[in-house]
Design an enzyme around this catalytic site. Structure first.
Site, PDB file in Angstrom:
ATOM      1  N   ARG A  47       1.051  -1.689  -0.207  1.00  0.00           N
ATOM      2  CA  ARG A  47      -0.051   0.198   0.074  1.00  0.00           C
ATOM      3  C   ARG A  47       0.901   1.323  -0.227  1.00  0.00           C
ATOM      4  O   ARG A  47      -0.063   1.847  -0.514  1.00  0.00           O
ATOM      5  CB  ARG A  47      -0.599   0.372   1.453  1.00  0.00           C
ATOM      6  CG  ARG A  47      -1.774  -1.270   1.186  1.00  0.00           C
ATOM      7  CD  ARG A  47      -2.259  -1.019   2.622  1.00  0.00           C
ATOM      8  NE  ARG A  47      -3.688   0.052   2.246  1.00  0.00           N
ATOM      9  CZ  ARG A  47      -5.200   0.088   3.002  1.00  0.00           C
ATOM     10  NH1 ARG A  47      -5.505  -1.187   2.898  1.00  0.00           N
ATOM     11  NH2 ARG A  47      -5.894   1.234   2.699  1.00  0.00           N
ATOM     12  N   LYS A 146       1.424 -20.127   4.248  1.00  0.00           N
ATOM     13  CA  LYS A 146       0.287 -20.229   5.696  1.00  0.00           C
ATOM     14  C   LYS A 146       0.435 -19.419   6.412  1.00  0.00           C
ATOM     15  O   LYS A 146       1.054 -18.601   6.787  1.00  0.00           O
ATOM     16  CB  LYS A 146       1.010 -21.978   5.685  1.00  0.00           C
ATOM     17  CG  LYS A 146       2.426 -21.955   6.612  1.00  0.00           C
ATOM     18  CD  LYS A 146       3.083 -22.515   7.631  1.00  0.00           C
ATOM     19  CE  LYS A 146       3.028 -21.820   8.849  1.00  0.00           C
ATOM     20  NZ  LYS A 146       3.503 -20.811   9.559  1.00  0.00           N
ATOM     21  N   HIS A 176       6.986 -24.049   3.631  1.00  0.00           N
ATOM     22  CA  HIS A 176       8.203 -24.075   3.235  1.00  0.00           C
ATOM     23  C   HIS A 176       9.650 -25.146   4.577  1.00  0.00           C
ATOM     24  O   HIS A 176      10.798 -25.701   3.509  1.00  0.00           O
ATOM     25  CB  HIS A 176       9.187 -23.146   3.465  1.00  0.00           C
ATOM     26  CG  HIS A 176       9.409 -22.869   5.610  1.00  0.00           C
ATOM     27  ND1 HIS A 176       8.405 -22.325   5.684  1.00  0.00           N
ATOM     28  CD2 HIS A 176      10.521 -22.189   6.024  1.00  0.00           C
ATOM     29  CE1 HIS A 176       9.596 -21.620   7.230  1.00  0.00           C
ATOM     30  NE2 HIS A 176      10.755 -22.183   6.883  1.00  0.00           N
ATOM     31  N   GLU A 214      12.550 -23.592  18.516  1.00  0.00           N
ATOM     32  CA  GLU A 214      13.323 -22.053  18.338  1.00  0.00           C
ATOM     33  C   GLU A 214      13.653 -21.520  19.576  1.00  0.00           C
ATOM     34  O   GLU A 214      13.011 -21.915  20.412  1.00  0.00           O
ATOM     35  CB  GLU A 214      12.308 -21.016  17.662  1.00  0.00           C
ATOM     36  CG  GLU A 214      11.866 -21.968  16.006  1.00  0.00           C
ATOM     37  CD  GLU A 214      10.874 -20.676  15.413  1.00  0.00           C
ATOM     38  OE1 GLU A 214      11.421 -19.665  14.568  1.00  0.00           O
ATOM     39  OE2 GLU A 214       9.847 -20.722  15.521  1.00  0.00           O
ATOM     40  N   HIS A 238       3.899 -27.534   9.837  1.00  0.00           N
ATOM     41  CA  HIS A 238       5.110 -28.246   9.440  1.00  0.00           C
ATOM     42  C   HIS A 238       5.693 -29.644  10.070  1.00  0.00           C
ATOM     43  O   HIS A 238       5.843 -30.016   9.725  1.00  0.00           O
ATOM     44  CB  HIS A 238       6.444 -26.791   9.981  1.00  0.00           C
ATOM     45  CG  HIS A 238       6.399 -25.673   9.358  1.00  0.00           C
ATOM     46  ND1 HIS A 238       6.106 -25.028   8.526  1.00  0.00           N
ATOM     47  CD2 HIS A 238       6.338 -24.123  10.234  1.00  0.00           C
ATOM     48  CE1 HIS A 238       6.066 -24.116   7.761  1.00  0.00           C
ATOM     49  NE2 HIS A 238       6.016 -23.363   8.877  1.00  0.00           N
ATOM     50  N   LYS A 338       8.250 -21.927  20.638  1.00  0.00           N
ATOM     51  CA  LYS A 338       9.513 -20.067  20.859  1.00  0.00           C
ATOM     52  C   LYS A 338      10.178 -20.501  22.143  1.00  0.00           C
ATOM     53  O   LYS A 338       9.642 -20.662  23.423  1.00  0.00           O
ATOM     54  CB  LYS A 338       8.749 -19.401  20.709  1.00  0.00           C
ATOM     55  CG  LYS A 338       8.073 -19.308  18.719  1.00  0.00           C
ATOM     56  CD  LYS A 338       8.443 -17.874  18.318  1.00  0.00           C
ATOM     57  CE  LYS A 338       7.192 -18.317  16.911  1.00  0.00           C
ATOM     58  NZ  LYS A 338       8.364 -18.387  16.125  1.00  0.00           N
TER      59      LYS A 338
HETATM   60  C1  BG6 Z   1       6.797 -19.870   9.993  1.00  0.00           C
HETATM   61  C2  BG6 Z   1       6.554 -19.702  11.280  1.00  0.00           C
HETATM   62  O1  BG6 Z   1       6.001 -20.853   9.507  1.00  0.00           O
HETATM   63  O2  BG6 Z   1       8.936 -20.899  10.578  1.00  0.00           O
HETATM   64  C3  BG6 Z   1       7.427 -19.112  12.426  1.00  0.00           C
HETATM   65  O3  BG6 Z   1       5.241 -18.619  11.134  1.00  0.00           O
HETATM   66  C4  BG6 Z   1       8.359 -19.933  12.398  1.00  0.00           C
HETATM   67  O4  BG6 Z   1       6.882 -19.148  13.399  1.00  0.00           O
HETATM   68  C5  BG6 Z   1       9.574 -19.627  11.154  1.00  0.00           C
HETATM   69  O5  BG6 Z   1       9.635 -19.215  13.486  1.00  0.00           O
HETATM   70  C6  BG6 Z   1      10.495 -21.176  11.722  1.00  0.00           C
HETATM   71  O6  BG6 Z   1      10.712 -21.534  10.201  1.00  0.00           O
HETATM   72  P1  BG6 Z   1      12.226 -22.044  10.625  1.00  0.00           P
HETATM   73  O7  BG6 Z   1      12.973 -22.324   8.980  1.00  0.00           O
HETATM   74  O8  BG6 Z   1      13.144 -20.661  10.927  1.00  0.00           O
HETATM   75  O9  BG6 Z   1      12.468 -22.468  10.828  1.00  0.00           O
END
Ligand code: BG6
Length: 492
Positions: A47, A146, A176, A214, A238, A338
């Protein structure tokens, strides 16, 4: 498959978090490796009122945060910047899609990729307007990030709306994790080698542990995360995709639908939740103040953008079961969170012990296990028992006690660090029209169906359990697995 000579990649959410954290670095790597078709444009859409030059400067400034060799030199960025363009759009205004159509007509590229890196609440409207502006033709591919929806009903509504204007083969639902090199290698290990297949079943495998830990907190995504939580952010997609990769039957070939059919069967075989199993086998937590990287960090409720009374979970641990002949009775432990003790994602396949022991084995840990390391290390470890040749200790019967040793395959060392990253691979797959590593609508719906009872139960319970930042989650998570006489791998 058709490999285009030219492409336009329209990046909705072109100034957003995902664009600069993941997509631009991935596109730059693809450009640097010469993997992008030569005639291409990347059109950032947002935007803000920006010119092409301002957008290029914005992206360049963000590349400063990229570390080491992945950061472009000024010269490299200048060449990459030729691909970058910008279009201001208000996604609710049909007239703005007409302007997008004009921009795309200037080039008439072989392939047009519409990447929706926006809030999922905008997906339906955006896809409908893309089609209404005549931009949904066969050369268009739409990438949906997602989470797609926030429950089964909203996911179905998005998929139905998308299905009315696009064919399924035009829709690339991205996860991913499927693009990570170690997940590719899990497929290669399982379906390119005969070695493990005879053992890959309930008779030989005692349990499987999937951990996606994480060490970061919610960072700048507080507002998004507080509406989402770990179950929707990580487990529904994931973690369940990893579970599918490890548990699926060998597909009949490597084509997209053959793979997706087998993943779907796994999701359909997941034992549904009951009131009792939710109480016993599902734990959620929320981090409180603690330490990360040796420094004091605040708790989730103090993070920017978070409702101070939030009940959103930042940690989930589950015990799942797959009700089919291969896996009946084998527990699959899933854990993600997290602000855990370290950044660590892996799948551990714990094999059963020998049926009759003639040696003394170390107590506790599973004697044989295969560890698929996803990150930060990327590789395979096979744990075996061996005689410690340098030990002079003997048991009463004269045998030496056994010690755990491991065969360690580090893909980083073996194939170099310049390998194709997850987003780079997936973006190239979209441009080339390869759907193998993307999620079909029925898979996604099945995953939502499975997590939905947890979402409902957690609305009315006493809330997530606290855990200090920098630990491995609430003690209830260890208690859950201890009920099976087991322990999480780092506790063994
Ligand atoms: C994302 C989540 O899909 O994946 C994030 O929304 C997360 O919250 C991330 O941190 C983790 O991806 P990766 O590749 O860093 O493990």
């Amino acid at each position: 498959m058709f490999c285009p000579m030219s492409f336009d990649l329209v990046l909705f959410g072109g100034t957003g978090d995902l664009a600069w954290r993941k997509l631009m670095p991935a596109l730059f790597q693809a450009f640097r490796h010469g993997s992008l078709p030569a005639g291409g444009r990347i059109i950032g859409v947002a935007r803000d009122d920006l010119s092409d030059a301002q957008y290029r400067a914005l992206i360049q400034s963000r590349f400063k945060a990229v570390e080491g060799a992945k950061r472009p030199s000024a010269e490299e960025f200048e060449k990459f910047a030729d691909l970058l363009h910008y279009l201001r759009m208000d996604l609710s205004k049909p007239a703005d899609y007409e302007r997008l159509a004009q921009t795309l007509q200037q080039r008439d590229a072989d392939t047009v990729v519409m990447y929706l890196a926006t809030a999922p609440s905008l997906f339906t409207q955006t896809v409908e307007r893309i089609a209404a502006a005549g931009l949904g033709g066969p050369k268009t591919r739409v990438v949906l990030e997602k989470p797609l929806g926030h429950d089964l009903a909203s996911n179905r509504a998005i998929n139905a709306a998308v299905g009315r204007v696009l064919k399924e083969e035009q829709v690339f639902r991205i996860d991913h994790y499927l693009g990570k090199p170690s997940v590719q290698n899990l497929f290669a290990m399982r379906f390119g080698n005969a070695l493990f297949e005879p053992l890959w079943r309930r008779e030989y495998i005692a349990s499987i542990e999937i951990t996606i830990a994480e060490d970061l907190g919610v960072e700048k995504r507080g507002a998004f995360y507080d509406q989402t939580g770990a179950l929707r952010d990580m487990v529904q997609n994931h973690a369940l995709q990893l579970l599918c990769a490890v548990a699926m039957e060998p597909p009949i070939n490597a084509h997209a639908d053959a793979l997706r059919d087998e993943k779907l069967k796994v999701l359909r075989s997941l034992k549904p939740w009951t009131h009792e199993s939710i109480g016993m086998h599902a734990v959620r937590g929320q981090y409180t103040a603690g330490t990360a990287y040796g420094e004091r960090v605040q708790g989730y409720l103090q993070e920017p953008g978070i409702d101070p009374a939030s009940r959103t979970e930042t940690f989930v641990a589950l015990r799942a079961e797959i009700a089919n002949w291969r896996w009946a009775g084998v527990p699959f432990y899933i854990r993600t969170g997290k602000r855990l003790a370290s950044r660590d994602a892996r799948i551990e396949v714990n094999f059963k012990p020998t049926p009759h022991a003639i040696f003394r084995a170390p107590a506790g840990a599973s004697a044989n296990k295969l560890v698929i390391n996803l990150q930060p290390k990327d590789g395979l470890e096979l744990h075996l028992l061996a005689q410690a040749q340098n030990s002079r200790k003997r048991s009463g019967d004269g045998t030496q006690p056994l010690a755990t040793v491991q065969l360690d395959l580090d893909f980083g060392q073996r194939f170099g660090t310049e390998r194709v990253g997850a987003y780079e691979r997936l973006l190239l797959d979209v441009i080339d029209g390869r759907l193998n590593l993307f999620v079909r609508s029925d898979e996604q719906e099945e995953a939502w169906r499975w997590v939905e009872p947890l979402i409902e139960a957690w609305q009315n319970d006493s809330g997530p359990r606290p855990y200090a930042a920098g630990t491995w989650g609430p003690s209830a998570s260890s208690a859950m697995i201890a009920r099976d006489g087991l322990a999480w791998s780092e506790e063994q």
